[in-house]
Design an enzyme around this catalytic site. Structure first.
Site, PDB file in Angstrom:
ATOM      1  N   SER A   1      10.496 -10.246  -6.547  1.00  0.00           N
ATOM      2  CA  SER A   1      11.058  -9.847  -5.255  1.00  0.00           C
ATOM      3  C   SER A   1      11.019 -10.941  -4.196  1.00  0.00           C
ATOM      4  O   SER A   1      11.754 -10.861  -3.215  1.00  0.00           O
ATOM      5  CB  SER A   1      10.293  -8.630  -4.731  1.00  0.00           C
ATOM      6  OG  SER A   1       8.911  -8.915  -4.672  1.00  0.00           O
TER       7      SER A   1
ATOM      8  N   ASP B   1       6.961  -6.582   5.191  1.00  0.00           N
ATOM      9  CA  ASP B   1       6.824  -5.152   4.860  1.00  0.00           C
ATOM     10  C   ASP B   1       5.519  -4.806   4.152  1.00  0.00           C
ATOM     11  O   ASP B   1       5.411  -3.740   3.567  1.00  0.00           O
ATOM     12  CB  ASP B   1       8.020  -4.700   4.002  1.00  0.00           C
ATOM     13  CG  ASP B   1       8.087  -5.437   2.659  1.00  0.00           C
ATOM     14  OD1 ASP B   1       7.196  -6.270   2.391  1.00  0.00           O
ATOM     15  OD2 ASP B   1       9.022  -5.172   1.887  1.00  0.00           O
TER      16      ASP B   1
ATOM     17  N   HIS C   1       6.102  -8.593   1.189  1.00  0.00           N
ATOM     18  CA  HIS C   1       7.038  -9.713   1.301  1.00  0.00           C
ATOM     19  C   HIS C   1       6.953 -10.365   2.662  1.00  0.00           C
ATOM     20  O   HIS C   1       6.440  -9.772   3.605  1.00  0.00           O
ATOM     21  CB  HIS C   1       8.447  -9.195   1.015  1.00  0.00           C
ATOM     22  CG  HIS C   1       8.488  -8.405  -0.262  1.00  0.00           C
ATOM     23  ND1 HIS C   1       8.393  -7.031  -0.270  1.00  0.00           N
ATOM     24  CD2 HIS C   1       8.518  -8.801  -1.548  1.00  0.00           C
ATOM     25  CE1 HIS C   1       8.392  -6.604  -1.524  1.00  0.00           C
ATOM     26  NE2 HIS C   1       8.447  -7.660  -2.329  1.00  0.00           N
TER      27      HIS C   1
END
Ligand code: NAG
Ligand code: NAG
Ligand code: NAG
Ligand code: NAG
Length: 366
Positions: free
Chosen positions: A30, A334, A337
């Site tokens: 991610s 978040d 990340h």
């Protein structure tokens, strides 16, 4: 008449470099995903929040599948070399000529079947490990090149990213309630998977490869919230979890050793170790110096409250969960990340130094 020695040396060194890259192919999770996770989650429909506002609020003004408020590291690298931002969706990319991003949120270095069989996870994982991503690359090859010769030529001028990988593997084990001594034996296994992927790409013709290490995951709001402890000895001077960061550093040092071995075995390649740990650990205690000015550097910008602004039952993207006013003043976006501001800072450090060995721009001729 022959060339003078000096001349022929220069000539030789030019043969071993490119003046710029012609494409980019990226594998990972991610931290560099540009949409694959959200695409994969749509079929079969798994509810995800990463495709909802305020994701994308800073740069794109809408969610794009990037798991940040804006661009991610590989976007800044693509911009540097004049590529369009890499398309996600490996299976369906209409134009792969300037590169494709195979990275998927949640991806592991070790095949997901291992985590399911060993009962470390009680739920089904998305099948998106490094091996699966390499499979997508194989499937896509005919749209990039047809003969072995042609492929080798294309890949020799491309810039490959293998990683970041490993954070999801370690998190699965940490979150299964394991201790540092139980997590540590995974490090050589995970590093070996990454090194094998690098070697496989070299055999396909890759010459320029960037291999990012792990970030200081013990400073991520998610891990801080999930593993919060009353024992102050578990925390370092910044407030990060010592055991998790120690495993991340162990991963990075074994990864550097593995890269060293590959450099000796394949001297015609340029394998770049990209440091994901020190850029973050060095801005955390003193964010102002780097233009990131978060009031509390260990808090996420977007989240549902709590000491680290991360709450498992109200995460970023859910209705009613809001982001901070100016994400560029936060390091973390978040809970897991980073913000676009942090990613820009890291991308610069990988392109120009000091956070890459060697800096990416040193690999090409100016
Ligand atoms: C690719 O396209 C097929 C057919 O339209 C679709 O079923 C599949 O979900 C798509 N895959 C991705 C990753 O978008
Ligand atoms: C993941 O996908 C690969 C390649 O398609 C397949 O070989 C493997 O069995 C799958 N693993 C799981 C756990 O579904
Ligand atoms: C590879 O060959 C196929 C069939 O001849 C062709 O359609 C395709 O465009 C070729 N790919 C490349 C990258 O040249
Ligand atoms: C976490 O979110 C839930 C659901 O919105 C809420 O009830 C709870 O109070 C939150 N916890 C904290 C620490 O903010």
């Amino acid at each position: 008449m022959g060339l003078t020695p000096v001349f022929s040396l220069l000539f030789l060194s030019c043969l071993h470099g490119v003046s710029s890259f012609t494409s980019m192919f990226t594998f990972g999770d991610s931290y560099i995903d540009t949409g694959n996770f959200v695409i994969m989650a749509a079929n079969p429909a798994i509810p995800v929040w990463q495709n909802k506002p305020p994701y994308g609020m800073t740069f794109f003004g809408r969610p794009t599948g990037r798991i940040s408020d804006g661009r991610v590291i590989v976007d800044f690298i693509a911009e540097q070399f004049g590529f369009p931002l890499l398309p996600a969706s490996p299976q369906n990319s209409s134009d792969a000529s300037e590169g494709v991003n195979f990275a998927v949120g949640g991806a592991t270095a070790i095949d997901v079947g291992f985590y399911e069989r060993s009962k470390l996870v009680q739920f089904q994982l998305m099948n998106n490990s490094l091996n699966v991503q390499l499979g997508w690359f194989e499937e896509l090859k005919p749209s990039i090149c047809n003969t072995t010769e042609e492929c080798r030529d294309r890949f020799s001028k491309a810039l490959f990213f293998v990683g970041e990988l490993g954070v999801n593997d370690y998190n699965l084990v940490w979150n299964a309630g394991k201790t540092e001594d139980e997590v540590k034996p995974y490090v050589p296994k995970i590093v070996k998977k990454i090194a094998m992927a690098v070697e496989r790409l070299i055999k396909e013709g890759a010459i320029y490869l960037v291999v990012p290490g792990n970030p200081p995951n013990g400073c991520s709001p998610t891990m801080l919230a999930l593993r919060s402890s009353l024992n102050t000895e578990n925390y370092d001077h910044i407030g990060c979890l010592i055991d998790i960061n120690r495993v991340a550093r162990r991963h990075n040092s074994l990864l550097r050793v593995a890269i060293g071995v590959l450099r000796v075995k394949y001297p015609h390649t340029t394998i770049i170790f990209a440091d994901f740990y020190h850029p973050i650990i060095s801005i955390l205690p003193n964010p102002n110096r780097f233009g990131v000015t978060g009031p509390d550097t260990l808090r996420a910008c977007c989240g549902g409250g709590g000491k680290y602004n991360w709450n498992a039952s109200s995460v970023c993207g859910m209705p009613g969960v809001t982001a901070c006013k100016d994400p560029s003043t936060f390091i973390n976006w978040d809970g897991v990340h980073y913000t676009e501001a942090t990613y820009r800072y890291i991308a610069k450090g990988w392109l120009y130094g000091p956070f890459a060995d060697p800096p990416i721009l040193n690999a090409i001729h100016h």
